[in-house]
Design an enzyme around this catalytic site. Structure first.
Site, PDB file in Angstrom:
ATOM      1  N   GLY A 113      -7.424  -4.206   8.132  1.00 47.25           N
ATOM      2  CA  GLY A 113      -8.441  -3.771   7.167  1.00 47.25           C
ATOM      3  C   GLY A 113      -9.827  -3.952   7.770  1.00 47.25           C
ATOM      4  O   GLY A 113     -10.056  -4.873   8.552  1.00 47.25           O
ATOM      5  N   ILE A 193       2.177   1.523   6.953  1.00 46.23           N
ATOM      6  CA  ILE A 193       2.747   0.446   6.135  1.00 46.23           C
ATOM      7  C   ILE A 193       3.567   1.026   4.984  1.00 46.23           C
ATOM      8  O   ILE A 193       4.676   0.554   4.698  1.00 46.23           O
ATOM      9  CB  ILE A 193       1.631  -0.511   5.641  1.00 46.23           C
ATOM     10  N   PRO A 216      -1.888  15.798   1.677  1.00 44.11           N
ATOM     11  CA  PRO A 216      -0.496  15.561   2.073  1.00 44.11           C
ATOM     12  C   PRO A 216      -0.417  15.090   3.521  1.00 44.11           C
ATOM     13  O   PRO A 216      -1.238  15.471   4.354  1.00 44.11           O
ATOM     14  CB  PRO A 216       0.161  16.937   1.920  1.00 44.11           C
ATOM     15  N   ARG A 217       0.557  14.247   3.801  1.00 46.59           N
ATOM     16  CA  ARG A 217       0.762  13.768   5.178  1.00 46.59           C
ATOM     17  C   ARG A 217       2.200  14.095   5.563  1.00 46.59           C
ATOM     18  O   ARG A 217       3.070  13.207   5.614  1.00 46.59           O
ATOM     19  CB  ARG A 217       0.466  12.274   5.260  1.00 46.59           C
ATOM     20  N   ASP A 298      -0.714  -9.476  -3.753  1.00 49.21           N
ATOM     21  CA  ASP A 298      -0.963 -10.362  -2.615  1.00 49.21           C
ATOM     22  C   ASP A 298      -2.459 -10.469  -2.355  1.00 49.21           C
ATOM     23  O   ASP A 298      -2.891 -11.269  -1.531  1.00 49.21           O
ATOM     24  CB  ASP A 298      -0.242  -9.825  -1.364  1.00 49.21           C
ATOM     25  N   HIS A 322      -2.774 -13.786  -0.357  1.00 51.94           N
ATOM     26  CA  HIS A 322      -3.055 -12.900   0.785  1.00 51.94           C
ATOM     27  C   HIS A 322      -2.284 -13.358   2.038  1.00 51.94           C
ATOM     28  O   HIS A 322      -2.903 -13.732   3.046  1.00 51.94           O
ATOM     29  CB  HIS A 322      -4.563 -12.840   1.061  1.00 51.94           C
ATOM     30  N   SER A 325       0.665 -10.660   6.102  1.00 49.56           N
ATOM     31  CA  SER A 325       0.889 -10.631   7.561  1.00 49.56           C
ATOM     32  C   SER A 325       1.198 -12.011   8.130  1.00 49.56           C
ATOM     33  O   SER A 325       1.247 -12.193   9.347  1.00 49.56           O
ATOM     34  CB  SER A 325      -0.338 -10.048   8.266  1.00 49.56           C
TER      35      SER A 325
HETATM   36  O1  DGY Z   1      -6.301  -6.518   6.999  1.00 45.20           O
HETATM   37  C1  DGY Z   1      -5.415  -7.283   7.360  1.00 45.20           C
HETATM   38  O2  DGY Z   1      -5.163  -7.459   8.552  1.00 45.20           O
HETATM   39  C2  DGY Z   1      -4.590  -7.993   6.356  1.00 45.20           C
HETATM   40  O3  DGY Z   1      -5.056  -7.888   5.083  1.00 45.20           O
HETATM   41  C3  DGY Z   1      -4.422  -9.458   6.711  1.00 45.20           C
HETATM   42  O4  DGY Z   1      -3.517  -9.517   7.693  1.00 45.20           O
END
Ligand code: DGY
Length: 357
Positions: A113, A193, A216-217, A298, A322, A325
């Protein structure tokens, strides 16, 4: 402190996996060195620190803590640096870039992000930006599935009941939830993701995947046989709605009263992207009034979410801090990628993962 032999020994001590004793360790240079100066805003995982330490290419200073560097300290520390490694809690805006000054050439964030970065300010100054997509896709998808099942099958409530004496006789409708088999799963924002989540959910016998996005993808959608629908159709048809979009001015608060009011009252809402895409007051209303069945989050606004927040009072809302990951291998891979982005960027070479500004 600027890393020297002494501090490198300290870094070795905090490493989860010891550094390879046979590999030559290049000592970090002192502040007087002519090597490019880098500031690392957090104790990043060992793999990334090892790469920086062994590169012999930079001297770096590290905020050696699990907690964020105070803003004033950050503004002071970045003065004159050539490179900056940050995490998602640092706001990288005009003020910070001004404080860093004209030497700053590369910013590397240990995150996929980038809503904490002012891209406009970075672009204006010609600063290259690295980020960490792909390496966290599996971990985030895995956690999203875990959160979805935890929420839809009411696992937190169930363990609480079992522990606190609520477990009486076997009851026919007690703690019933919603199952994935024969369901429609909606994905808001189809990227790597979203696809990885769908791939993991498919074996649960999901009947149909639908998604919406700015357009659309087809290539991504084909891999999971997902159908492109409008936002309204996504809300109406989804039994499970997973939010996977980036936080941008366009997606800020996009999950609001209107969306929730179009959803089924048996629907489960899951967000592992950014808290800012959800209007939390509207979500609270939707959950407490039975407009939707449950939510698993999350991410929230703010983070951490104050323990007094109304969402914490709801049994049908599961909130995680959060951690999507947060696996050892992924966090190490993210730090390694962040370090490699920084080093290649400073050498003027293509970065493994560079954000196009
Ligand atoms: O943006 C990111 O990498 C996640 O939100 C944290 O791993």
């Amino acid at each position: 402190m600027w890393c020297s032999r002494v501090s490198l020994r300290r870094l070795q001590r905090i490493a989860v996996a010891p550094l390879n004793a046979s590999s030559p360790v290049i000592s970090m240079q002192r502040a007087s060195s002519t090597l490019p100066r880098v500031y690392v805003t957090r104790k990043i995982p060992p793999e990334g620190l090892r790469i920086l330490s062994e590169s012999g290419q930079v001297q770096y200073e590290l905020w050696d803590s699990d907690d964020p560097v105070p803003r004033q300290e950050l503004l002071r520390r970045v003065r004159g640096v050539d490179g900056l490694v940050c995490v998602l809690t640092e706001k990288i805006d005009g003020e910070l870039l001004d404080a860093a000054g004209p030497n700053l050439r590369v910013l590397s964030t240990m995150s996929v992000g980038y809503d904490h970065l002012s891209l406009e300010e970075l672009k204006k100054r010609g600063i290259r930006v690295g980020y960490t997509p792909d390496v966290l896709t599996d971990a985030v998808a895995e956690l999203t599935v875990a959160l979805l099942l935890t929420t839809s099958r009411r696992l937190i409530e169930a363990t609480h009941e079992a522990k606190t004496g609520g477990w009486g006789t076997w009851r026919t409708m007690w703690l019933c939830g919603y199952e994935l088999a024969n369901s429609t799963v909606g994905i808001l924002g189809l990227g790597r993701i979203g696809v990885a989540i769908a791939e993991r959910l498919k074996p649960f016998k999901v009947q149909k995947f639908i998604y919406t996005d700015v357009a659309p993808r087809p290539e991504l959608a084909r891999t999971i046989q997902a159908e492109y629908v409008s936002m309204e159709e996504l809300a109406k048809q989804s039994d499970f709605l997973a939010v996977c979009c980036a936080l941008t001015p366009e997606t800020q608060g996009i999950c609001n009263r209107k969306l929730f009011s179009q959803m089924k009252n048996t629907a489960v809402f899951i967000n592992t992207s950014r808290g800012g895409v959800v209007n939390q007051e509207d979500l609270y209303e939707a959950l407490s009034s039975g407009q939707i069945a449950a939510a698993g989050l999350d991410v929230t606004t703010p983070e951490p979410l104050p323990t007094s927040h109304p969402l914490f009072t709801l049994k049908n809302c599961v909130i995680l801090p959060h951690v999507a990951s947060a696996s050892y291998s992924t966090r190490n891979a993210m730090s390694a990628l962040a370090a490699n982005n920084l080093l290649t960027g400073l050498r003027g070479e293509p970065m493994p993962k560079e954000l196009k500004l």
